[in-house]
Design a protein around this motif. Structure first.
Motif, PDB file in Angstrom:
ATOM      1  N   ARG A   1      -2.229  14.254  10.059  1.00 53.07           N
ATOM      2  CA  ARG A   1      -1.406  13.826   8.923  1.00 53.07           C
ATOM      3  C   ARG A   1      -0.162  13.089   9.416  1.00 53.07           C
ATOM      4  NH1 ARG A   1      -1.662  19.671   6.799  1.00 53.07           N
ATOM      5  NH2 ARG A   1      -3.518  19.806   5.499  1.00 53.07           N
ATOM      6  N   LEU A   2       0.483  13.647  10.442  1.00 54.96           N
ATOM      7  CA  LEU A   2       1.685  13.010  10.994  1.00 54.96           C
ATOM      8  C   LEU A   2       1.377  11.619  11.526  1.00 54.96           C
ATOM      9  CD1 LEU A   2       3.599  15.827  12.925  1.00 54.96           C
ATOM     10  CD2 LEU A   2       4.339  14.624  10.870  1.00 54.96           C
ATOM     11  N   ALA A   3       0.223  11.466  12.162  1.00 56.85           N
ATOM     12  CA  ALA A   3      -0.157  10.156  12.698  1.00 56.85           C
ATOM     13  C   ALA A   3      -0.263   9.130  11.575  1.00 56.85           C
ATOM     14  CB  ALA A   3      -1.478  10.266  13.451  1.00 56.85           C
ATOM     15  N   GLU A   4      -0.757   9.544  10.413  1.00 57.41           N
ATOM     16  CA  GLU A   4      -0.821   8.644   9.260  1.00 57.41           C
ATOM     17  C   GLU A   4       0.577   8.275   8.775  1.00 57.41           C
ATOM     18  OE1 GLU A   4      -3.598   7.263   7.619  1.00 57.41           O
ATOM     19  OE2 GLU A   4      -4.551   7.936   9.481  1.00 57.41           O
ATOM     20  N   LEU A   5       1.467   9.263   8.720  1.00 58.55           N
ATOM     21  CA  LEU A   5       2.833   9.004   8.260  1.00 58.55           C
ATOM     22  C   LEU A   5       3.584   8.087   9.216  1.00 58.55           C
ATOM     23  CD1 LEU A   5       3.869  12.580   7.061  1.00 58.55           C
ATOM     24  CD2 LEU A   5       3.431  10.588   5.620  1.00 58.55           C
ATOM     25  N   GLN A   6       3.313   8.225  10.503  1.00 54.61           N
ATOM     26  CA  GLN A   6       4.044   7.447  11.498  1.00 54.61           C
ATOM     27  C   GLN A   6       3.611   5.983  11.537  1.00 54.61           C
ATOM     28  OE1 GLN A   6       3.326  10.288  14.615  1.00 54.61           O
ATOM     29  NE2 GLN A   6       5.397  11.130  14.504  1.00 54.61           N
ATOM     30  N   LYS A   7       2.615   5.621  10.731  1.00 50.78           N
ATOM     31  CA  LYS A   7       2.245   4.213  10.578  1.00 50.78           C
ATOM     32  C   LYS A   7       3.256   3.466   9.707  1.00 50.78           C
ATOM     33  CE  LYS A   7      -2.731   5.125  11.043  1.00 50.78           C
ATOM     34  NZ  LYS A   7      -4.044   5.132  10.341  1.00 50.78           N
ATOM     35  N   HIS A   8       4.115   4.229   9.008  1.00 44.97           N
ATOM     36  CA  HIS A   8       5.127   3.639   8.123  1.00 44.97           C
ATOM     37  C   HIS A   8       6.451   3.493   8.875  1.00 44.97           C
ATOM     38  CE1 HIS A   8       2.729   4.209   4.371  1.00 44.97           C
ATOM     39  NE2 HIS A   8       2.232   5.229   5.047  1.00 44.97           N
ATOM     40  N   ASN A   9       7.079   2.334   8.762  1.00 46.37           N
ATOM     41  CA  ASN A   9       8.339   2.086   9.465  1.00 46.37           C
ATOM     42  C   ASN A   9       9.472   2.991   8.984  1.00 46.37           C
ATOM     43  OD1 ASN A   9       7.249   0.046  11.060  1.00 46.37           O
ATOM     44  ND2 ASN A   9       7.703  -1.559   9.549  1.00 46.37           N
ATOM     45  N   GLY A  10       9.411   3.416   7.734  1.00 48.47           N
ATOM     46  CA  GLY A  10      10.512   4.203   7.184  1.00 48.47           C
ATOM     47  C   GLY A  10      10.449   5.681   7.478  1.00 48.47           C
ATOM     48  N   PHE A  11       9.477   6.098   8.298  1.00 52.99           N
ATOM     49  CA  PHE A  11       9.292   7.531   8.547  1.00 52.99           C
ATOM     50  C   PHE A  11       9.795   7.934   9.925  1.00 52.99           C
ATOM     51  CE2 PHE A  11       6.735  11.165  10.064  1.00 52.99           C
ATOM     52  CZ  PHE A  11       7.043  12.084   9.079  1.00 52.99           C
TER      53      PHE A  11
ATOM     54  N   PHE B   1      -0.011  19.933   3.660  1.00 53.63           N
ATOM     55  CA  PHE B   1      -0.864  19.256   2.679  1.00 53.63           C
ATOM     56  C   PHE B   1      -0.047  18.486   1.636  1.00 53.63           C
ATOM     57  CE2 PHE B   1      -3.718  20.287  -1.216  1.00 53.63           C
ATOM     58  CZ  PHE B   1      -4.180  18.992  -1.275  1.00 53.63           C
ATOM     59  N   ILE B   2       0.753  19.196   0.853  1.00 60.69           N
ATOM     60  CA  ILE B   2       1.499  18.531  -0.218  1.00 60.69           C
ATOM     61  C   ILE B   2       2.625  17.681   0.368  1.00 60.69           C
ATOM     62  CG2 ILE B   2       2.852  18.871  -2.324  1.00 60.69           C
ATOM     63  CD1 ILE B   2       1.330  21.481  -2.774  1.00 60.69           C
ATOM     64  N   GLY B   3       3.288  18.186   1.406  1.00 62.00           N
ATOM     65  CA  GLY B   3       4.375  17.442   2.034  1.00 62.00           C
ATOM     66  C   GLY B   3       3.930  16.081   2.543  1.00 62.00           C
ATOM     67  N   PHE B   4       2.750  16.042   3.149  1.00 61.96           N
ATOM     68  CA  PHE B   4       2.190  14.779   3.638  1.00 61.96           C
ATOM     69  C   PHE B   4       2.015  13.786   2.493  1.00 61.96           C
ATOM     70  CE2 PHE B   4      -1.951  12.554   3.731  1.00 61.96           C
ATOM     71  CZ  PHE B   4      -1.665  11.573   4.677  1.00 61.96           C
ATOM     72  N   HIS B   5       1.451  14.243   1.387  1.00 58.70           N
ATOM     73  CA  HIS B   5       1.196  13.341   0.262  1.00 58.70           C
ATOM     74  C   HIS B   5       2.489  12.873  -0.402  1.00 58.70           C
ATOM     75  CE1 HIS B   5      -3.192  13.222  -0.072  1.00 58.70           C
ATOM     76  NE2 HIS B   5      -3.205  14.485   0.317  1.00 58.70           N
ATOM     77  N   VAL B   6       3.474  13.771  -0.516  1.00 60.09           N
ATOM     78  CA  VAL B   6       4.758  13.388  -1.109  1.00 60.09           C
ATOM     79  C   VAL B   6       5.465  12.366  -0.215  1.00 60.09           C
ATOM     80  CG1 VAL B   6       7.076  14.210  -1.711  1.00 60.09           C
ATOM     81  CG2 VAL B   6       5.061  15.512  -2.432  1.00 60.09           C
ATOM     82  N   ALA B   7       5.494  12.631   1.092  1.00 61.06           N
ATOM     83  CA  ALA B   7       6.133  11.695   2.019  1.00 61.06           C
ATOM     84  C   ALA B   7       5.451  10.331   1.962  1.00 61.06           C
ATOM     85  CB  ALA B   7       6.093  12.261   3.439  1.00 61.06           C
ATOM     86  N   THR B   8       4.119  10.317   1.895  1.00 62.85           N
ATOM     87  CA  THR B   8       3.373   9.057   1.824  1.00 62.85           C
ATOM     88  C   THR B   8       3.757   8.265   0.576  1.00 62.85           C
ATOM     89  OG1 THR B   8       1.494   9.995   3.037  1.00 62.85           O
ATOM     90  CG2 THR B   8       1.068   8.039   1.693  1.00 62.85           C
ATOM     91  N   ALA B   9       3.825   8.952  -0.571  1.00 64.75           N
ATOM     92  CA  ALA B   9       4.179   8.280  -1.820  1.00 64.75           C
ATOM     93  C   ALA B   9       5.584   7.690  -1.757  1.00 64.75           C
ATOM     94  CB  ALA B   9       4.064   9.256  -2.986  1.00 64.75           C
TER      95      ALA B   9
ATOM     96  N   LEU C   1       7.255   6.806   0.938  1.00 69.17           N
ATOM     97  CA  LEU C   1       7.254   5.699   1.895  1.00 69.17           C
ATOM     98  C   LEU C   1       6.660   4.443   1.267  1.00 69.17           C
ATOM     99  CD1 LEU C   1       6.144   7.762   5.001  1.00 69.17           C
ATOM    100  CD2 LEU C   1       8.297   6.489   4.827  1.00 69.17           C
ATOM    101  N   LYS C   2       5.624   4.604   0.451  1.00 64.00           N
ATOM    102  CA  LYS C   2       5.016   3.451  -0.219  1.00 64.00           C
ATOM    103  C   LYS C   2       5.969   2.819  -1.229  1.00 64.00           C
ATOM    104  CE  LYS C   2       0.159   4.682   0.431  1.00 64.00           C
ATOM    105  NZ  LYS C   2      -1.109   5.136  -0.216  1.00 64.00           N
ATOM    106  N   GLU C   3       6.942   3.627  -1.712  1.00 59.37           N
ATOM    107  CA  GLU C   3       7.970   3.098  -2.607  1.00 59.37           C
ATOM    108  C   GLU C   3       9.093   2.399  -1.830  1.00 59.37           C
ATOM    109  OE1 GLU C   3       9.586   6.129  -5.116  1.00 59.37           O
ATOM    110  OE2 GLU C   3       7.860   6.150  -6.465  1.00 59.37           O
ATOM    111  N   GLY C   4       8.999   2.422  -0.511  1.00 60.95           N
ATOM    112  CA  GLY C   4      10.020   1.798   0.312  1.00 60.95           C
ATOM    113  C   GLY C   4      11.169   2.712   0.687  1.00 60.95           C
ATOM    114  N   ARG C   5      11.004   4.004   0.429  1.00 64.61           N
ATOM    115  CA  ARG C   5      12.069   4.945   0.757  1.00 64.61           C
ATOM    116  C   ARG C   5      12.058   5.296   2.244  1.00 64.61           C
ATOM    117  NH1 ARG C   5      14.370   7.122  -3.879  1.00 64.61           N
ATOM    118  NH2 ARG C   5      16.042   7.551  -2.402  1.00 64.61           N
ATOM    119  N   VAL C   6      13.209   5.711   2.745  1.00 70.93           N
ATOM    120  CA  VAL C   6      13.341   6.214   4.112  1.00 70.93           C
ATOM    121  C   VAL C   6      13.132   7.727   4.069  1.00 70.93           C
ATOM    122  CG1 VAL C   6      14.894   6.497   6.075  1.00 70.93           C
ATOM    123  CG2 VAL C   6      14.922   4.369   4.754  1.00 70.93           C
TER     124      VAL C   6
END
Length: 342
Positions: A51-61, A17-25, A27-32
């Motif tokens: 949740r992972l499927a949402e994160l994997q939409k980001h190139n930096g993940f 839960f929290i890990g997903f939201h932190v990773a998303t934030a 990634l939105k900042e442009g972090r790897v």
């Protein structure tokens, strides 16, 4: 050396839960972001996979499926990436489950944590942030709970394992000058939340017409903390590695700081809410009345939590403040969408 924003950040428990939201934030900042999770079936793995499927939409993940209790695999991961920053949110969560399967807490919260500490120690980590819990306050009754309070009386193995994490981190901060920051979370809720927590359990029961169990006969108060506020706190703290307090004294030791680069912070809304009021807000948001069953207090539980967040405010100039009504409305909107409900 890579620019700071291109250096990978490790987020453990990234499918949680929290890990997903932190990773998303991040990634939105442009972090790897390198996300690690072992996808334990403590609750529905399909939610973790979503949740992972949402994160994997980001190139930096990038995702690594790994059990942090595996010493060699964890050592290899840290050696490969040499993470400058680590946000360690992987853990076996839950107070009540710790009465059923205590070994799960030893494997994840103790063995897994020392493997993370060793990875940080040997690979130049500049700052380790890790999940602690309001459960460390245990039998404390003086409110609000302060990081300067003694926390030597946990009421569950879960709480004890989180207290142990703080102590283990302190030893590494002292011995190896590893900056560590402990995050004492207070009843986090919001979209993509955990099905084993009250907000989800109550919403599911109300929508399906099933009874909800209110422990301690409903006389419970919790410092419900909206997940976006938790993420903001973590991101701000990540940029401020813990430093030692030169005025710290062993004659009068402050439990909330140290001469070593070690700190702990309450991450709470600083506004406890009666559980019965939460049920009423859920009823209003859902548009349906709950069927209530009043039950006695559960072993390991506490009647109230309430966070003093002065230390967090002083450090990063921010404190969680999302009103419970707003947070519940957002959670229910997400819950309906996720479950295909009108």
């Amino acid at each position: 050396m890579a620019a700071p924003e291109k250096q990978p950040i490790l987020v453990t428990g990234a499918a949680g839960f929290i890990g997903f939201h932190v990773a998303t934030a991040l990634l939105k900042e442009g972090r790897v972001v390198i996300g690690v999770d072992n996808l334990t079936p403590y609750y529905d793995v399909k939610l973790k996979e979503a949740r992972l499927a949402e994160l994997q939409k980001h190139n930096g993940f990038s995702f690594v499926r790994l059990d942090l209790a595996d010493r060699q695999a964890t050592a290899d991961l840290f050696a490969q990436y040499k993470f400058p920053h680590v946000v360690h949110l992987a853990a076996q969560a839950g107070v009540r489950y710790s009465l059923i399967d205590p070994q799960a807490y030893v494997d994840s919260n103790l063995i897994g944590f020392v493997n993370v500490l060793e990875g940080c120690r040997h690979n130049g980590c500049q700052h380790l942030l890790y999940a602690s819990s309001s459960s460390v306050y245990g039998s404390n009754t003086h409110m609000p709970f302060s990081v300067h309070d003694n926390v030597d009386h946990p009421l569950s193995l879960y709480g004890a394992s989180k207290k142990a994490n703080e102590l283990m981190a302190h030893s590494y901060s002292h011995l190896f000058k590893l900056p560590t920051t402990g995050l004492r979370f207070f009843t986090v809720y919001g979209p993509w939340g955990r099905p084993d927590m009250a907000m989800w359990i109550f919403a599911s029961a109300i929508l399906s017409g099933k009874p909800i169990k209110l422990f301690n006969h409903g006389k419970m108060r919790r410092d419900f903390t909206y997940v976006d506020d938790v993420v903001e706190s973590i991101v701000r703290l990540a940029a401020r590695p813990a430093v030692g307090d030169p005025d710290w004294s062993g004659d009068k030791p402050d439990p909330g700081s140290s001469s070593a680069p070690w700190r702990v912070y309450n991450i709470g809304n600083n506004n406890p809410v009666d559980l019965l009021d939460v049920v009423e807000l859920l009823e209003k948001s859902i548009g349906k009345k709950a069927v209530r069953e009043l039950e006695p207090m559960q072993p390991g539980d506490v009647p109230a939590t309430y966070a003093d967040v002065d230390a967090l405010m002083q450090e990063v100039g921010f404190k969680p403040s999302t009103p419970i009504g707003d947070g519940i409305a957002r959670f229910i909107a997400w819950y309906r969408a996720y479950n295909g409900l009108k």
